[in-house]
Scaffold this active site. Structure first.
Site, PDB file in Angstrom:
ATOM      1  N   LYS A 154       0.823  -1.212   0.000  1.00 49.02           N
ATOM      2  CA  LYS A 154       0.000   0.000   0.000  1.00 49.02           C
ATOM      3  C   LYS A 154       0.856   1.260   0.000  1.00 49.02           C
ATOM      4  O   LYS A 154       0.557   2.227  -0.703  1.00 49.02           O
ATOM      5  CB  LYS A 154      -0.952   0.003   1.197  1.00 49.02           C
ATOM      6  N   LYS A 157      -7.932 -12.842 -10.022  1.00 51.91           N
ATOM      7  CA  LYS A 157      -9.102 -13.051  -9.170  1.00 51.91           C
ATOM      8  C   LYS A 157     -10.152 -11.976  -9.440  1.00 51.91           C
ATOM      9  O   LYS A 157      -9.816 -10.814  -9.678  1.00 51.91           O
ATOM     10  CB  LYS A 157      -8.650 -12.990  -7.702  1.00 51.91           C
ATOM     11  N   LYS A 172     -13.868  -6.568  -6.618  1.00 55.25           N
ATOM     12  CA  LYS A 172     -14.761  -5.418  -6.675  1.00 55.25           C
ATOM     13  C   LYS A 172     -13.995  -4.114  -6.852  1.00 55.25           C
ATOM     14  O   LYS A 172     -14.575  -3.078  -7.161  1.00 55.25           O
ATOM     15  CB  LYS A 172     -15.624  -5.356  -5.419  1.00 55.25           C
TER      16      LYS A 172
END
Length: 334
Positions: free
Chosen positions: A116, A197, A200
């Site tokens: 991140k 994968k 969303k």
């Protein structure tokens, strides 16, 4: 099975408010099969959600939406405990105690933290401390089993290490939680890139199917799904797109991939995609309809969340009292 014989199963999720068919087929449906024989807790970890930029009003909406989707998918509040993390006193409290036993270097080595920050995420202490709060989420309820995805295995390993460190420093207190990586259910991949994968967070909305998608949206997304060269409806390593659609179809129909392959011998991708679309539409129909009913019933949702928080709080206070006594805190007055 008596309550004393049941294992405590805990799996937490951030309130994204959005669940895909991958979440359902790969995880939630498996959780529903665990409700009768285990003490299952499903905290919605909204405290974790504020470690990155967000909109407060959206967070509230997403939290309630996730609870409604959980129930619509079969997580019956009469058989499990669904609650919001911030509604229970103890998560942050225990995290502080555990953090005082956690070397800084362990947190800086966490893969998600490094990923991140490498992608430019704002660097704050909450993001660094995230895995300790996750450990507290688990250990506060003395969980035996923690169903996790591959991306959370490192965090659970840290939770295990922290529990062992606390037990060694003070005395036996926490169970060492066991990870459960789902081995049943299909791994659902992106409709637009079947080597990844389904997520969303994908910028391409055609890459994923949501539990709340309308029938026409589902049909459209599947009709545009990436397939492969040739026209044979057959699974295999060189046919990732078709294999993914077969897995999706099998997941909703209950038939095996091989049975579906036999149905489409001599037929092309057009017929196949139409059939997949209809199977998914019908499979999601009761979930979507139930969700729409629940999300409009604020009183019912509030009742579920209050009841869940009450149950979780009793468990949390019991563990927190034990931890406070071990570390030398004067017992709090309640």
């Amino acid at each position: 099975m008596s309550d004393s014989e049941k294992k405590t199963v805990l799996t937490a999720a951030q309130p994204s408010g959005i669940l895909t068919i991958g979440n359902y087929l790969g995880a939630i449906r498996h959780w529903t099969s665990m409700l009768d024989d285990n003490d299952c807790l499903f905290p919605i970890v909204n405290m974790h959600a504020i470690t990155v930029p967000y909109t407060p009003a959206d967070l509230r909406l997403r939290t309630r939406s996730l609870v409604a989707q959980y129930i619509a998918c079969g997580l019956d509040p009469e058989k499990c405990t669904i609650f919001i993390q911030s509604h229970v006193v103890g998560h942050a409290d225990l995290a502080w105690v555990l953090g005082c036993l956690t070397p800084l270097g362990e947190l800086q080595r966490m893969t998600q933290f490094k990923d991140k920050t490498a992608k430019g995420a704002p660097l704050n202490s909450g993001l660094l401390f995230y895995p300790v709060l996750m450990a507290a989420d688990i250990l506060l309820y003395n969980a035996d089993i923690v169903p996790v995805g591959e991306d959370q295995k490192q965090h659970l390993e840290l939770a295990r290490n922290i529990a062992e460190r606390f037990n060694s420093t003070y005395s036996e207190t926490f169970k060492i939680p066991e990870p459960q990586i789902a081995t049943t259910g299909a791994r659902i991949l992106s409709l637009q890139d079947p080597n990844r994968k389904m997520s969303k967070s994908d910028e391409n909305q055609g890459a994923y199917l949501l539990l709340t998608d309308e029938p026409d949206q589902i049909r459209k997304k599947i009709s545009r799904a990436v397939t492969d060269s040739g026209s044979e409806v057959k699974s295999g390593p060189d046919k990732a797109g078709v294999t993914n659609l077969l897995s999706i179809m099998s997941g909703f129909s209950g038939k095996s991939v091989e049975e579906h392959e036999a149905e489409f011998v001599g037929k092309g991708y057009g017929d196949f995609k139409k059939a997949v679309g209809e199977v998914v539409v019908e499979g999601l129909r009761p979930i979507r309809e139930r969700f729409e009913e629940i999300i409009e019933d604020k009183a019912y949702l509030d009742e579920v969340l209050k009841s869940g928080a009450d149950i979780a709080q009793r468990k949390a206070y019991k563990m927190l009292s034990k931890v406070h006594r071990k570390v030398g805190f004067v017992e709090r007055f309640r």
